[in-house]
Write a protein that holds these residues in place. Structure first.
Motif, mmCIF file in Angstrom:
data_model
loop_
_atom_site.group_PDB
_atom_site.id
_atom_site.type_symbol
_atom_site.label_atom_id
_atom_site.label_comp_id
_atom_site.label_asym_id
_atom_site.label_seq_id
_atom_site.Cartn_x
_atom_site.Cartn_y
_atom_site.Cartn_z
ATOM 1 N N ASN A 1 0.844 -1.182 0.000
ATOM 2 C CA ASN A 1 0.000 0.000 0.000
ATOM 3 C C ASN A 1 0.885 1.239 0.000
ATOM 4 O OD1 ASN A 1 -1.491 2.281 1.426
ATOM 5 N ND2 ASN A 1 -3.143 0.831 1.044
ATOM 6 N N LYS A 2 0.672 2.124 -0.980
ATOM 7 C CA LYS A 2 1.550 3.289 -1.114
ATOM 8 C C LYS A 2 1.501 4.192 0.110
ATOM 9 C CE LYS A 2 1.602 3.504 -6.154
ATOM 10 N NZ LYS A 2 1.280 4.306 -7.362
ATOM 11 N N SER A 3 0.334 4.299 0.721
ATOM 12 C CA SER A 3 0.214 5.136 1.918
ATOM 13 C C SER A 3 1.100 4.603 3.030
ATOM 14 C CB SER A 3 -1.242 5.192 2.367
ATOM 15 O OG SER A 3 -1.379 6.013 3.510
ATOM 16 N N LYS A 4 1.186 3.267 3.150
ATOM 17 C CA LYS A 4 2.035 2.662 4.180
ATOM 18 C C LYS A 4 3.511 2.918 3.901
ATOM 19 C CE LYS A 4 -1.032 0.652 6.849
ATOM 20 N NZ LYS A 4 -1.168 0.998 8.283
ATOM 21 N N ASP B 1 4.174 6.418 5.011
ATOM 22 C CA ASP B 1 4.169 6.455 6.473
ATOM 23 C C ASP B 1 5.486 5.908 7.030
ATOM 24 O OD1 ASP B 1 1.675 7.594 6.810
ATOM 25 O OD2 ASP B 1 0.637 5.665 6.792
ATOM 26 N N LYS C 1 1.035 15.894 7.503
ATOM 27 C CA LYS C 1 -0.032 15.611 6.549
ATOM 28 C C LYS C 1 0.325 16.147 5.156
ATOM 29 C CE LYS C 1 -3.014 13.605 9.316
ATOM 30 N NZ LYS C 1 -3.433 12.201 9.122
ATOM 31 N N HIS D 1 3.019 13.955 3.728
ATOM 32 C CA HIS D 1 2.442 12.667 3.350
ATOM 33 C C HIS D 1 1.715 12.779 2.007
ATOM 34 C CE1 HIS D 1 -0.338 9.241 3.395
ATOM 35 N NE2 HIS D 1 0.514 8.659 4.223
ATOM 36 N N GLY D 2 0.874 13.792 1.869
ATOM 37 C CA GLY D 2 0.151 13.981 0.613
ATOM 38 C C GLY D 2 1.076 14.305 -0.542
ATOM 39 N N LEU E 1 2.851 11.034 -1.511
ATOM 40 C CA LEU E 1 1.901 10.034 -1.999
ATOM 41 C C LEU E 1 1.508 10.317 -3.445
ATOM 42 C CD1 LEU E 1 0.282 7.536 -1.181
ATOM 43 C CD2 LEU E 1 -1.566 9.060 -0.469
#
Length: 489
Positions: free
Chosen positions: A97-100, A103, A218, A221-222, A225
């Motif tokens: 998962n790209k979000s992981k 993170d 945030k 992260h965005g 991502l």
């Protein structure tokens, strides 16, 4: 998922071609970390009692100068803290998962030593405040606010990879403000101290840096991502093409081809431009030694040490990473009909010319007496005659590829450390001091300077012999170097 990422990092470390070097490096890094942890802890405990003994209110005084602490932390992070962006590229080929992934990458920066070490200052200082009767709730909010500011710097640093000019400008402004305050011309602290003091006086103010840190996380992260693709960053902004002939270098024969390539490399790439900036910074290094401001540095032996650095800024920042500057296309170069000696001579000529320029620019040290500039002059001669060869020899063992588009680790790459490079450091710095010491205690300081200069002249006399020896080392290390440049971890 995070556990799996940690497992991959662990395997990457142990399976690296440079595992033994990395292991020794990690041990030295751990010892260095313990040293700085001890310093920060002592500072955290001693700051309160030192300021109180000097007649100042400790917390208010610390808050008054905290602006310098915070900005210096940002500059140090920019110069030394490694960003995790490169390490996440192999993960994009796997079903994660790209979000992981983002993170995990940003989480690594949260656990960076450059963040955690500040806790060893603020926690002891906060404990001392509590022991001295300060309000516990206010101390906790102040402590949380200060640590949040450290993490604000952490996420600002994530976005500063392409902002060398901004960081240098900010550092120059803070340095200028510090000088103005020192000489009593202008004091910025009355304007910024209320904010830091407010973190203690007003309970809710700690929320400002905490919210800022969360918001920046945030945003970071965005930001990553949206750009988490293998081809992200490949498209570059179109610029007007220009050519440079550099015909004036043709007088150096076949070596001119490599000289032209190096000059273009320095002018066109971010990392190499940083070496030029560092060379200018090194010119001011002697002010610590020649002004008498630091008593332990005010002796002729340390002045020789300073002379080596004042004249050798470019030599140390550029020369010691030969051939790593060409790591991107080094394997291709080795398939061509290129004589190693011509390649090495071009690098040597470049560092010698830069050292000569630095030695001339060091004439300003005549203001502090003839001995000050004599140290710079003989240091320059020694750098050109001896260290010019030594850095090339050391480069054969520093098999660390350089990312020319990034300023990270511009002050040196930790993975470039090994026992051979450590031993090669001895003639660069220790030998000239030994030579001067012998002369100083036999016939006087003039003879000491003469011995250092004669060593440099001898280096010129045996130049061809040294090049043959260095060439043989590069040939012996050729295939190890090519293999190392293919390593991305």
């Amino acid at each position: 998922m995070i556990k799996h990422f940690i497992n991959l990092e662990w395997k990457s470390f142990f399976r690296s071609a440079a595992f033994q070097t990395n292991l020794v490096l990690k041990i030295f890094m751990a010892l260095g970390a313990l040293y700085f942890i001890g310093l920060f802890t002592l500072a955290g405990v001693g700051a309160y009692f030192g300021l109180e003994e000097a007649g100042y209110e400790p917390l208010q005084t610390l808050n008054r100068f905290m602006i310098y602490y915070v900005v210096l932390d940002l500059i140090v992070k920019y110069m030394l803290q490694k960003m995790p962006v490169v390490n996440i590229k192999p993960l994009l080929l796997l079903p994660f998962n790209k979000s992981k992934i983002v993170d995990f990458a940003l989480g690594k920066t949260l656990l960076s030593f450059f963040n955690i070490v500040h806790a060893f200052f603020f926690i002891p200082f906060s404990v001392v405040l509590l022991a001295q009767g300060y309000d516990p709730l206010h101390v906790i909010t102040w402590h949380l606010g200060m640590m949040a500011l450290i993490y604000v710097n952490n996420f600002i640093n994530v976005f500063l990879n392409d902002a060398m000019a901004l960081v240098v400008g900010l550092g120059s402004i803070i340095l200028g403000l510090g000088a103005l305050q020192y000489y009593g011309i202008f004091d910025i602290t009355p304007y910024v101290a209320p904010f830091f003091q407010g973190l203690y006086d007003t309970l809710w103010m700690f929320a400002i840096p905490v919210i800022a840190a969360i918001a920046l996380y945030k945003v970071a992260h965005g930001y990553f991502l949206k750009r988490l693709y293998l081809d992200a960053g490949l498209a570059v902004k179109a610029q007007k093409a220009s050519t440079e002939n550099l015909d004036w270098l043709d007088r150096f024969g076949k070596t001119a081809t490599f000289l032209k390539n190096d000059i273009k490399l320095i002018k066109r790439n971010k990392r190499s431009k940083t070496t030029v900036i560092m060379s200018v910074v090194f010119l001011f290094y002697g002010l610590l030694f020649f002004t008498g401001g630091i008593e332990s540095y005010d002796n002729p032996f340390m002045k020789i040490f300073a002379g080596i650095f004042v004249s050798g800024g470019f030599l140390f920042s550029f020369g010691q990473f030969v051939p790593s500057w060409d790591s991107a296309y080094y394997p291709l170069m080795m398939t061509q009909n290129i004589r190693y000696q011509e390649y090495l001579k071009s690098k040597w000529m470049l560092v010698v010319l830069a050292t000569a320029v630095s030695t001339i620019l060091g004439l300003g040290y005549l203001y502090f007496g003839w001995e000050a500039y004599a140290a710079v002059l003989v240091g320059g001669i020694y750098n050109m005659g001896v260290n010019g060869h030594v850095v090339l020899l050391g480069g054969a063992y520093i098999k660390t590829p350089i990312d020319l588009t990034s300023n990270k680790k511009a002050f040196g790459d930790s993975s470039a450390f090994n026992v051979k490079t450590l031993l090669i450091t001895i003639p660069k710095l220790v030998l000239p001091i030994i030579l001067y010491t012998i002369g100083h205690f036999t016939l006087g300081p003039v003879f000491g300077y003469a011995l250092v200069a004669l060593a440099g002249v001898a280096g010129f006399a045996f130049r061809d012999f040294m090049f043959r020896k260095i060439e043989s080392v590069y040939k012996a290390e050729k295939y190890k170097t090519i293999a190392a440049y293919k390593q991305k971890n």
